[in-house]
Design a protein around this motif. Structure first.
Motif, short mmCIF file in Angstrom:
data_model
loop_
_atom_site.label_atom_id
_atom_site.label_comp_id
_atom_site.label_asym_id
_atom_site.label_seq_id
_atom_site.Cartn_x
_atom_site.Cartn_y
_atom_site.Cartn_z
N LYS A 83 -0.22 -15.27 -5.49
CA LYS A 83 -0.77 -14.39 -6.52
C LYS A 83 -0.96 -12.99 -5.92
O LYS A 83 -1.52 -12.83 -4.84
N VAL A 84 -0.48 -11.95 -6.64
CA VAL A 84 -0.54 -10.57 -6.16
C VAL A 84 -1.17 -9.67 -7.23
O VAL A 84 -0.83 -9.76 -8.41
N ASP A 85 -2.08 -8.81 -6.79
CA ASP A 85 -2.65 -7.76 -7.64
C ASP A 85 -1.73 -6.55 -7.55
O ASP A 85 -1.58 -5.93 -6.50
N ARG A 89 -1.00 -3.89 -4.43
CA ARG A 89 0.30 -3.94 -3.77
C ARG A 89 1.40 -3.42 -4.70
O ARG A 89 2.28 -4.15 -5.16
N PRO A 90 1.36 -2.12 -5.00
CA PRO A 90 2.42 -1.55 -5.85
C PRO A 90 3.80 -1.64 -5.21
O PRO A 90 4.82 -1.58 -5.91
N HIS A 94 6.64 -3.12 -7.42
CA HIS A 94 7.77 -2.25 -7.74
C HIS A 94 9.09 -2.98 -7.53
O HIS A 94 9.99 -2.95 -8.38
N ILE A 95 9.21 -3.66 -6.39
CA ILE A 95 10.46 -4.34 -6.06
C ILE A 95 10.76 -5.46 -7.05
O ILE A 95 11.86 -5.55 -7.60
N VAL A 472 2.88 6.04 -1.38
CA VAL A 472 3.25 7.43 -1.68
C VAL A 472 2.38 7.99 -2.80
O VAL A 472 1.99 9.17 -2.76
N ASP A 473 2.04 7.18 -3.81
CA ASP A 473 1.19 7.66 -4.89
C ASP A 473 -0.20 8.03 -4.39
O ASP A 473 -0.81 8.99 -4.87
N ASP A 474 -0.73 7.24 -3.45
CA ASP A 474 -2.06 7.54 -2.91
C ASP A 474 -2.07 8.93 -2.27
O ASP A 474 -2.95 9.74 -2.53
N TYR A 475 -1.08 9.16 -1.43
CA TYR A 475 -1.00 10.48 -0.78
C TYR A 475 -0.77 11.59 -1.79
O TYR A 475 -1.50 12.59 -1.82
N SER A 476 0.23 11.42 -2.65
CA SER A 476 0.60 12.50 -3.57
C SER A 476 -0.53 12.84 -4.54
O SER A 476 -0.85 14.02 -4.75
N PHE A 477 -1.12 11.82 -5.14
CA PHE A 477 -2.15 12.07 -6.15
C PHE A 477 -3.43 12.63 -5.52
O PHE A 477 -4.09 13.51 -6.08
#
Length: 682
Positions: A83-85, A89-90, A94-95, A472-477
């Motif tokens: 089970k994954v949240d 774990r985007p 994503h994959i 990448v979203d964490d850094y960018s946002f």
């Protein structure tokens, strides 16, 4: 929630979604080496289920399947279940979402994947009922068929998994360094606008038919297209959409804030979950519309959204929670709907009937026999605002006694970054210091709790634990939020942090061969493929926002290495974006920024005095999407360390002095406020 008293391994996790499944009779594993080793040693396929805590259909599938002893018996006997949240774990999500869309042409959550012990998928889908139903194969049928194939025709499954992984990797290699022909040009931008003009729903706002999603960054694109081209149609599309969304049931007229999306064309019936990222991005859309038009309604809506977030979605430490569920007491929307009798009981006969007329509340109901308050049939100009305010407050107090929807209280760096950006923009546009303070408090939390000792940003905090190397979203946002907070506070601390994290982003995520940024870092768990995301879906992509940040940092600091990175991203993905420009609206914002006659404004003063503040206020009162600003107080050596060119900027006659540069040329400095207004308005 299962009545099973026995727990599985998920009881030791921090994710609210995983904890919701901790009492299932399914012998769940979290994503872990232990699970894959067990699958290999027992020669079993992996059953992977991905979702999130406020997902309605995830709850439905849990009740129908994962709480069911018969399903659990099959899974426990024949599979290793993971089970994954998706919000933790985007990278994994994503994959395997790409796999699902590749195999089925659609996606969504819950995401159901079956794969080999070495993570190679050969089956994917979304929600499945327990038994076959209305032409939909049931989970038991699927599990038994796959088990039979695993035992008797395994080579076909393994070959399928190998081919899917090959296709995933081939897809990733499509983005090349690019050439000058791949740079996004005016034709691409115009093509995207033409798409939205054609898809626009003139009657109800938004685009296409049901379901309708807010996609605020599409509205950002249209506002900039209007600013860029002076095309009034672009602005009218934005205004109609923003008003229609607000009038609809997708907006919570009692407690404020927007739900995830509308299930119908009119924006009446929402999918009732509320997400932090939607409300952050929509706040910015309404603020920008307020700046562009001067219509106070947009500003008031933005402030209402922030009232909701600061009241209901903010932790004591100042960071922001992730989401609120659609369901309460096991029923979707129960917390939000009303009967006419209940409204009249709370407000009294006269006021109750008046409120019901405004908000389309009837005995028959407008949603499954109940009512979702909405203003779709009401002219907003005809509303008695004082009456509305008093009635809303009384109904809100009454509603507070209901059983609240579940709140996902994990703190995600990416989504907090979006909210920090929204609050920072609100603080400077509305001049409200409480917004600045809230943004700073959230930044302080992230920099204290979500940074490793070695400086590596982390993705998730909950219950005292920070975990997962940031994506990448964490850094960018988060960098976006820091840049916006700098332009609000002019505290160089936030600019310095934005630069440090941008350099880390390049170090961990940059593809030195083909350009662009990967979803997960070089120091993270390496999965079956290392994807890049450029599609601007429910949220803008990390690559889109990173390119935007790089341009802003270059214009603020004068360091062209960031502009070069932005251009490399634009070039690397340009060919892909030209195939369907409308899917990449935040990316196109960055392209417009790079092509525009952007302005860089430096205000020099010996102190933060009224003259300097007047100049800053002028910058912020109007919609100026391609303008950056710096406040340089003399003797601030720390700022000149970051922005060396400032050493050449002097005050004139000891007055606050403004320098405006545009299109790589600088105008003579001015001290007169009217001259400054004229200079930044042209």
């Amino acid at each position: 929630m299962s009545t099973n008293k026995k727990t599985n391994r998920l009881i030791h996790e921090k994710s609210p979604y995983l904890l919701q499944h901790a009492y299932n009779p399914v012998d769940w594993f979290p994503w872990s080496d232990e699970a894959f080793e067990k699958a290999k040693s027992e020669d079993k396929p992996i059953f992977l289920s991905i979702g999130y805590s406020t997902c309605h259909w995830c709850h439905v599938m849990e009740r129908e399947c994962f709480e069911d002893e018969e399903v659990a018996e099959i899974l426990n006997s024949d599979y290793i279940s993971i089970k994954v949240d998706r919000e933790e774990r985007p990278d994994i999500d994503h994959i395997y979402m790409d796999v699902c869309q590749m195999l089925t042409d659609h996606g969504g959550w819950p995401l159901t994947v079956i794969m080999t012990p070495d993570q190679k998928p050969f089956f994917a889908g979304t929600y499945f009922p327990k038994y076959d139903n209305m032409g939909m194969m049931g989970l038991i049928t699927i599990l038994n068929k796959v088990k039979d194939s695993w035992d008797n025709n395994r080579k076909a499954l393994v070959d399928s998994g190998e081919k899917i992984v090959w296709l995933l990797n081939a897809e990733q290699k499509k983005s090349a360094q690019g050439n000058d022909d791949d740079i996004i040009n005016e034709d691409t931008i115009n093509e995207a606008f033409a798409h939205f003009e054609e898809a626009f729903d003139e009657k109800h706002g938004g685009f296409g038919n049901a379901p309708k999603f807010p996609t605020p960054h599409t509205l950002y694109f249209l506002l900039r297209y209007w600013y860029y081209t002076n095309d009034p149609i672009a602005l009218s599309i934005v205004e109609k959409t923003l008003i229609s969304m607000y009038k609809g049931g997708i907006y919570d007229h009692i407690g404020f804030g927007f739900s995830r999306y509308s299930t119908d064309r009119e924006w009446l019936v929402p999918h009732f979950e509320k997400m932090l990222y939607d409300n952050a991005l929509l706040t910015i859309a309404y603020i920008e519309a307020y700046q562009a038009t001067g219509n106070n309604l947009y500003g008031e809506i933005a402030k209402e959204i922030l009232t909701y977030v600061l009241r209901d979605m903010t932790s004591e430490s100042g960071a922001f929670y992730s989401a609120e569920d659609a369901d309460s007491e096991g029923e979707e929307g129960k917390f939000y709907v009303w009967s006419q009798d209940e409204i009249i009981e709370v407000l009294g006969k006269e006021d109750g009937e008046k409120y019901c007329r405004y908000f389309d509340i009837t005995q028959k109901g407008n949603f499954e026999g109940k009512n979702i308050p909405n203003l779709i049939k009401t002219d907003i100009n005809d509303i008695d605002k004082e009456f509305l305010k008093k009635s809303r407050e009384r109904l809100y107090r009454h509603r507070e006694r209901r059983v609240h929807p579940y709140k996902d209280d994990k703190i995600l760096t990416a989504w907090n970054g979006l909210m920090i950006a929204a609050l920072s923009i609100a603080g400077r546009v509305f001049g409200k210091k409480e917004y600045d303070y809230s943004a700073k408090k959230a930044v302080d939390f992230i920099l204290k709790r979500l940074i490793r000792d070695d400086g590596r940003l982390l993705a998730r905090y909950r219950d005292g634990e920070a975990s997962y190397p940031a994506y990448v979203d964490d850094y960018s946002f988060f960098i976006w939020g820091l840049i916006e907070l700098y332009e609000t506070s002019y505290d160089e601390y936030y600019l310095k942090k934005a630069i440090e994290l941008s350099d880390d982003l390049i170090e961990y995520f940059w593809d030195s061969k083909n350009g662009g940024l990967y979803v997960y870092g070089s120091d993270s768990e390496q999965l079956i493929t290392r994807p890049k995301e450029i599609y601007d879906g429910a949220m803008p992509s990390g690559n889109s926002v990173a390119a935007y940040n790089f341009i802003k940092l270059a214009r603020i600091t004068g360091d062209n290495k960031y502009e070069d990175r932005a251009q490399q991203i634009l070039k690397a993905f340009g060919a892909e974006i030209k195939k369907y420009p409308a899917g990449y609206t935040f990316f196109l914002i960055t392209a417009m920024y790079a092509k525009s006659n952007a302005k860089e404004v430096v205000v020099v003063s010996d102190m933060a005095n009224n003259e300097a503040q007047q100049m800053i206020n002028l910058i912020n009162e109007k919609f100026r999407p391609f303008t950056v600003s710096v406040l340089y107080l003399k003797e601030n050596n720390e700022l000149t360390n970051i922005i060396p060119y400032l050493e050449n900027y002097k005050q004139i006659e000891d007055k606050a002095t403004a320098y405006v540069c545009e299109n790589f040329a600088c105008r003579p400095p001015v001290t007169d406020i009217n001259s400054f207004r004229e200079m930044i308005s042209n």
